[in-house]
Design an enzyme around this catalytic site. Structure first.
Site, PDB file in Angstrom:
ATOM      1  CD  GLU A 114      -2.958  -1.201   2.223  1.00 26.35           C
ATOM      2  OE1 GLU A 114      -4.176  -1.338   2.033  1.00 26.35           O
ATOM      3  OE2 GLU A 114      -2.448  -1.171   3.371  1.00 26.35           O
ATOM      4  CD  GLU A 134      -3.296  -6.668   3.416  1.00 23.66           C
ATOM      5  OE1 GLU A 134      -2.761  -5.574   3.639  1.00 23.66           O
ATOM      6  OE2 GLU A 134      -3.233  -7.239   2.304  1.00 23.66           O
TER       7      GLU A 134
END
Length: 260
Positions: A114, A134
């Site tokens: 990210e 994730e």
């Protein structure tokens, strides 16, 4: 010991996440430090480019520190407490008018990817690995990972990563268009410096205007964006840089940007 360092030299800031014992994963303290760094840089007109990287040779950043207290939160509690600036204070930040180069020296996973998605230019070692992993631990890439990846690369390529949590090599990410350049690890410093030098060759006011316009107008059509009178745009149009650039072109010499 400061686990996130900031070095400013000749108009270039280098931000290094140095938590090698956890592959440069970010805990609450490191997140707060990163936010303070970005806020400091936003107020420093002498800084013309930023390089963000991870210490050591194994990892850029592998996301949130899973050994930290944050993993005791439920998914809803984590979601409710998200940083408005995103992971590392960067992945969703729109107020930084300085180009950011992600120097990816190893694993860029979860929140680390990210951060990469929050950068403007990405240069990676050929050994680097990327992934929004994730889902493999029952979580979600909520700091821009899901929404930015589907906007930055072809939909099926993005979903192929998001729905599997798989890791992809630097060459594959370059083919997708997320990485600007892939080089052998021993050439990474030199490659990043080439990009920095090219940024520094441009007028500082023009670069800030480009960054601000790109960050602030993504929700608009191109015609709407063109008409928006953003502060950095107006400053660039009425700057000494614009006059010097034209003079230098006419005189067939490299420009000397005022204040640099």
């Amino acid at each position: 010991m400061d686990e996130v360092t900031l070095l400013i030299h000749d108009g270039v800031a280098t931000v290094t996440i140095d938590r090698q014992h956890v592959l440069n994963a970010v805990d609450g303290s490191a997140q707060a430090r990163l936010n303070r760094i970005w806020e400091q840089l936003e107020q420093d007109p002498s800084v013309r480019a930023v390089v963000i990287t991870g210490a050591g040779s194994k990892a850029f950043c592998v996301g949130a520190d899973m050994s930290a207290s944050a993993v005791d939160k439920t998914g809803l509690e984590y979601w409710a407490g998200l940083d408005p600036n995103g992971f590392g204070g960067l992945s969703l930040r729109t107020s930084l008018d300085i180009p950011v180069i992600a120097k990816v020296n190893g694993y860029a996973l979860g929140g680390g990817m990210e951060i990469v998605l929050g950068a403007d230019i990405v240069v990676a070692a050929d050994s680097a690995k990327f992934g929004l992993t994730e889902p493999r631990v029952g979580r979600l890439a909520l700091d821009g990972g899901i929404h930015q990846l589907v906007r930055r690369v072809p939909y099926t390529q993005a979903m192929g990563m998001l729905l599997t949590g798989r890791k992809a090599g630097a060459a594959e990410m370059h083919a997708m268009g997320l990485v600007n350049e892939v080089v052998p690890a021993e050439e990474l410093d030199a490659a990043v410096q080439r990009w920095v030098d090219q940024i520094l060759a441009c007028a500082p006011t023009s670069v800030r205007a480009v960054k601000q316009m790109a960050a602030q107008t993504s929700h608009l059509t191109a015609a709407e964006a063109r008409g928006l009178r953003l502060p950095a745009l107006m400053a660039a149009l009425d700057s000494e840089d614009s006059a010097e650039g034209v003079r230098a072109f006419q005189e067939k010499r490299p420009p000397v940007w005022p204040g640099c």
